[in-house]
Design an enzyme around this catalytic site. Structure first.
Site, PDB file in Angstrom:
ATOM      1  N   LYS A  57       0.813  -1.225   0.000  1.00 22.06           N
ATOM      2  CA  LYS A  57       0.000   0.000   0.000  1.00 22.06           C
ATOM      3  C   LYS A  57       0.846   1.276   0.000  1.00 22.06           C
ATOM      4  O   LYS A  57       0.441   2.288  -0.557  1.00 22.06           O
ATOM      5  CB  LYS A  57      -0.948   0.004   1.213  1.00 22.06           C
ATOM      6  CG  LYS A  57      -1.951  -1.157   1.215  1.00 22.06           C
ATOM      7  CD  LYS A  57      -3.042  -0.964   0.193  1.00 22.06           C
ATOM      8  CE  LYS A  57      -4.021  -2.138   0.176  1.00 22.06           C
ATOM      9  NZ  LYS A  57      -5.033  -2.006  -0.892  1.00 22.06           N
ATOM     10  N   SER A  95       1.753  -9.651  -0.848  1.00 23.00           N
ATOM     11  CA  SER A  95       1.396  -8.228  -0.740  1.00 23.00           C
ATOM     12  C   SER A  95       1.634  -7.623   0.640  1.00 23.00           C
ATOM     13  O   SER A  95       1.849  -6.419   0.750  1.00 23.00           O
ATOM     14  CB  SER A  95      -0.055  -8.030  -1.162  1.00 23.00           C
ATOM     15  OG  SER A  95      -0.913  -8.840  -0.376  1.00 23.00           O
ATOM     16  N   GLU A 105      -9.791   5.645   2.919  1.00 24.48           N
ATOM     17  CA  GLU A 105     -10.615   4.576   3.479  1.00 24.48           C
ATOM     18  C   GLU A 105      -9.665   3.443   3.815  1.00 24.48           C
ATOM     19  O   GLU A 105      -8.586   3.337   3.223  1.00 24.48           O
ATOM     20  CB  GLU A 105     -11.643   4.115   2.450  1.00 24.48           C
ATOM     21  CG  GLU A 105     -11.156   3.065   1.422  1.00 24.48           C
ATOM     22  CD  GLU A 105     -10.098   3.596   0.441  1.00 24.48           C
ATOM     23  OE1 GLU A 105      -9.963   4.829   0.321  1.00 24.48           O
ATOM     24  OE2 GLU A 105      -9.395   2.774  -0.184  1.00 24.48           O
TER      25      GLU A 105
HETATM   26  C1  LIG Z   1      -1.633  -6.987   2.523  1.00 24.05           C
HETATM   27  C2  LIG Z   1      -2.782  -6.663   1.621  1.00 24.05           C
HETATM   28  N1  LIG Z   1      -2.907  -7.309   0.465  1.00 24.05           N
HETATM   29  C3  LIG Z   1      -3.913  -7.071  -0.380  1.00 24.05           C
HETATM   30  C4  LIG Z   1      -4.901  -6.157  -0.063  1.00 24.05           C
HETATM   31  C5  LIG Z   1      -6.029  -5.993  -1.027  1.00 24.05           C
HETATM   32  O1  LIG Z   1      -5.973  -4.811  -1.755  1.00 24.05           O
HETATM   33  P1  LIG Z   1      -5.605  -4.791  -3.291  1.00 24.05           P
HETATM   34  O2  LIG Z   1      -6.478  -5.804  -3.962  1.00 24.05           O
HETATM   35  O3  LIG Z   1      -5.902  -3.414  -3.704  1.00 24.05           O
HETATM   36  O4  LIG Z   1      -4.185  -5.146  -3.440  1.00 24.05           O
HETATM   37  C6  LIG Z   1      -4.821  -5.440   1.127  1.00 24.05           C
HETATM   38  C7  LIG Z   1      -5.854  -4.467   1.481  1.00 24.05           C
HETATM   39  O5  LIG Z   1      -6.021  -4.003   2.542  1.00 24.05           O
HETATM   40  C8  LIG Z   1      -3.731  -5.712   1.990  1.00 24.05           C
HETATM   41  O6  LIG Z   1      -3.609  -5.077   3.159  1.00 24.05           O
END
Ligand SMILES: Cc1ncc(COP(=O)(O)O)c(C=O)c1O
Lengths: 398, 266
Positions: free
Chosen positions: A88, A377, A110
């Site tokens: 993020k 992620s 948000e």
């Molecule tokens: C670690 C992590 N991965 C994935 C996501 C999902 O978001 P996005 O699909 O935008 O990557 C989030 C959302 O809060 C997150 O904190």
């Protein structure tokens, strides 16, 4: 894929918002294009990426997982090693720099899992911006650690008690607040959703994930990967990884939605698998809608995937079959969470555990001379409390 | 000539300004909505705007949000709302405007929705989250069905956007008084006068001022600078203020009457 001037990806995207916001969205688009064309802005962004966020993040060959599965070679793109623990921050530092460029004194965001809220609060602290984060009351309860982190960083966390009290309503409340404060406030949307130009802006700031992955694979394997796997909430880590590979036809793209209790139960967060075309939060896309067109309640153990909509470019990828969208249940994600911890010594975020679970299944079906990259992620610190309830204190499932 | 155009012709003849009352379809119930529309019309509303409830209205404050959620919880949906309008039309001739989220229109099938809405008795449509840039997909089907297309202009719009909005607005044009969501308090008539004048220089379509108007005095002040006004959240507050829902039409009627008198300087 370059969206058209109104931000459409095929029939998806666009700006379905009240007139009040339209001029700000137009101005933001102009400002963003100018910034990205400016070598100074790029240099500034690169400097923060390398000295503050901690980029490039490693591409790690997961030997243990690969051996356990006995299929394709599995690599992990370590976005969990970014400052604040998730992808993020790639977006929030970029957008905060834009806010500074636009002379906006306040940012809002948000948040679901709290990762985007923390990343926004961090960037706001860094650049001296006032920061209000909207968060569903239910999510505040299940992601307490992140609520505290945001407060520690000087942000104001505003509990959202309307509707489902999760990410969807947090985003609705942030948009409502923005309608009233648009002249002095920049809204840092946290994923590739929302009205144009947000899907494009967030994608461009997250594309660093895929750009690095490409170079790293060429160095390590001398070839592009055969497949990419990422979880899809709104879809920003997935689009960040996919986008630079869009034209590389040999690279298969897999997005993973939250199947919650199972796609057949109706308790999930999988609009690309089970949704209809509609409009949510300013963009046309697949949305979980009931027969009347009302937005449905979603369910996922992972707050970041607990969202009834998805970024419009993913809807376009789905229709054009550029990507395949699967889904992973809560149970499967928890199992992958445990596997990754025990086999590789990495505790992933619940969101990322969905991608890992899918990748383990996929790798098994692939050949040993093939390779795949999973976007890890985020890290799992925020989820250990809920995990502890599930696994028990010994870290073993009962 | 559409029912809405006829209403404005009459108003101009009598040198009066238009009063539009917004009501949520299905709050407290669809049956009660029929009585509420009649009460508004009988007490001086020239146009009634019916909001078809949506789970996630982004431009609405808490009063209308909660009203929508109550209506949905009570079983109101698009199809039942249209059926209610059909029943209402048997005994009520007030111009009716449907206000609903783009996703409800799309989900129903856009051309089909326009046809069904016109057949039920609606005269115009407001899709608050479809700005002029996204209106193409709605314009043709609405025109074909004979519905007036009422678009919104905002204090942030500026002349270039206003021109595009004015070009495709029929029936009336909805000027948003405040930079904010519905139900806020501090709309100022002086601040809208310039924009309304700009819009009126661009189109013959009447310009109505809405958002943040709740008292007869405000109604009068805004009506002085526009062709009429729209009251929404305050009407829903009045309906909520009664103990028994059976008393809601009388309470709304009295409120509408007081606003009408305020606007007419009585
Ligand atoms: C670690 C992590 N991965 C994935 C996501 C999902 O978001 P996005 O699909 O935008 O990557 C989030 C959302 O809060 C997150 O904190």
């Amino acid at each position: 894929m370059t969206p058209d001037e109104q931000g459409h990806f095929g029939v998806y995207g666009g700006r379905y918002v009240i007139e009040t916001l339209m001029p700000a969205l137009e101005a933001l688009d102009r400002e963003f294009e100018q910034a990205m064309a400016s070598p100074e802005f790029r240099k500034l962004l690169d400097r923060y990426r390398s000295t503050y966020i901690g980029r490039p993040t490693p591409l790690y060959f997961a030997k243990g997982l690969t051996e356990k599965v006995g299929g394709a070679r599995i690599y992990l793109k370590r976005e969990d090693l970014n400052h604040t623990g998730a992808h993020k921050i790639n977006n929030t530092v970029g957008q905060a720099l834009l806010a500074v460029r636009m002379k906006k004194k306040r940012v809002i965001a948000e948040t679901g899992a709290g990762q985007h809220g923390v990343a926004t609060a961090t960037a706001a602290a860094l650049f001296g911006l006032k920061c209000d984060v909207f968060m569903g009351a239910v999510d505040m309860e299940r992601q307490k650690l992140n609520v505290f982190r945001m407060k520690m960083l000087g942000a104001n966390v505003i509990p959202v008690t309307s509707g489902t009290k999760t990410l969807k309503d947090a985003m609705s409340e942030a948009i409502r607040n923005w309608i009233g404060t648009v002249r002095e406030t920049h809204y840092i949307v946290g994923t590739v959703a929302g009205p144009a130009p947000f899907p494009k802006i967030v994608r461009e700031f997250q594309a660093v994930i895929g750009e690095e992955t490409k170079l790293q694979m060429l160095v390590k394997e001398g070839a592009l990967p055969d497949a990419l796997v990422a979880c899809v909430g709104g879809g920003s880590n997935a689009m960040g990884l996919f986008h630079p590979f869009h034209d590389d036809a040999t690279v298969a793209l897999y997005g993973v939605e939250a199947a919650g209790d199972g796609l057949s139960t109706g308790r999930h967060g999988a609009p690309l698998n089970r949704g209809k075309v509609g409009v949510l939060h300013g963009a046309k896309s697949y949305v979980m809608l009931d027969a009347d067109g009302q937005v449905m309640e979603t369910h996922s153990i992972s707050a970041g995937l607990d969202y009834p909509g998805v970024g419009p470019e993913h809807s376009y990828y789905k229709d054009t079959k550029r990507a395949i969208y699967g889904a992973i249940t809560d149970k499967e994600a928890l199992k992958a969470f445990e596997t990754l911890a025990k086999v590789e010594g990495i505790i992933p975020a619940f969101e990322s555990a969905h991608a890992v679970a899918y990748a383990l299944k996929l790798a098994k079906k692939m050949k040993k001379n093939q390779s795949l990259v999973v976007c890890l992620s985020g890290r799992g610190d925020k989820d250990v409390e809920v995990a502890q309830r599930y696994f028990g204190d010994g870290g073993e499932r009962p | 000539m559409s029912r809405i155009d006829q209403a404005f012709t009459r108003l101009r003849g009598g040198k009066r300004k238009a009063l539009t009352i917004f009501l949520t379809a299905g709050d407290p119930s669809l049956a009660r909505t029929v009585d509420l529309v009649k009460a508004a019309a009988d007490n001086g509303a020239d146009i009634v705007e019916l909001g078809l409830p949506f789970s996630d209205p982004l431009a609405d404050g808490p009063v209308i949000q909660e009203s929508f959620l109550r209506a949905i919880a009570g079983g109101t949906n698009v199809i039942k709302s249209l059926a209610m309008v059909e029943r209402l039309r048997i005994s009520c001739d007030v111009p009716l405007v449907a206000m609903l989220a783009s996703t409800l229109v799309i989900n129903h099938g856009t051309p089909r929705f326009m046809k069904d809405a016109a057949a039920a008795g609606f005269d115009g449509i407001i899709i608050p989250d479809a700005p002029v840039d996204e209106y193409d997909e709605f314009l043709e089907p609405a025109r074909k069905a004979g519905l007036d297309t009422i678009l919104l202009a905002a204090p942030t719009s500026g002349p270039a956007r206003m021109k595009r909005i004015a070009a495709i607005s029929t029936g009336f044009l909805y000027y948003i008084n405040v930079t904010g969501v519905t139900g806020g308090a501090d709309a100022k008539p002086a601040s809208i006068a310039k924009d309304v004048k700009t819009l009126k220089g661009m189109t013959k379509t009447p310009v109505l001022a809405g958002f943040g108007i709740s008292t007869p005095a405000q109604a009068k002040a805004f009506a002085a600078v526009a062709d009429g006004i729209i009251i929404g959240s305050q009407a829903m507050r009045v309906i909520r203020s009664v103990k028994r829902t059976a008393d809601a039409p009388a309470a709304l009627g009295a409120f509408v009457r007081s606003v009408r008198n305020g606007m007419d300087g009585r």
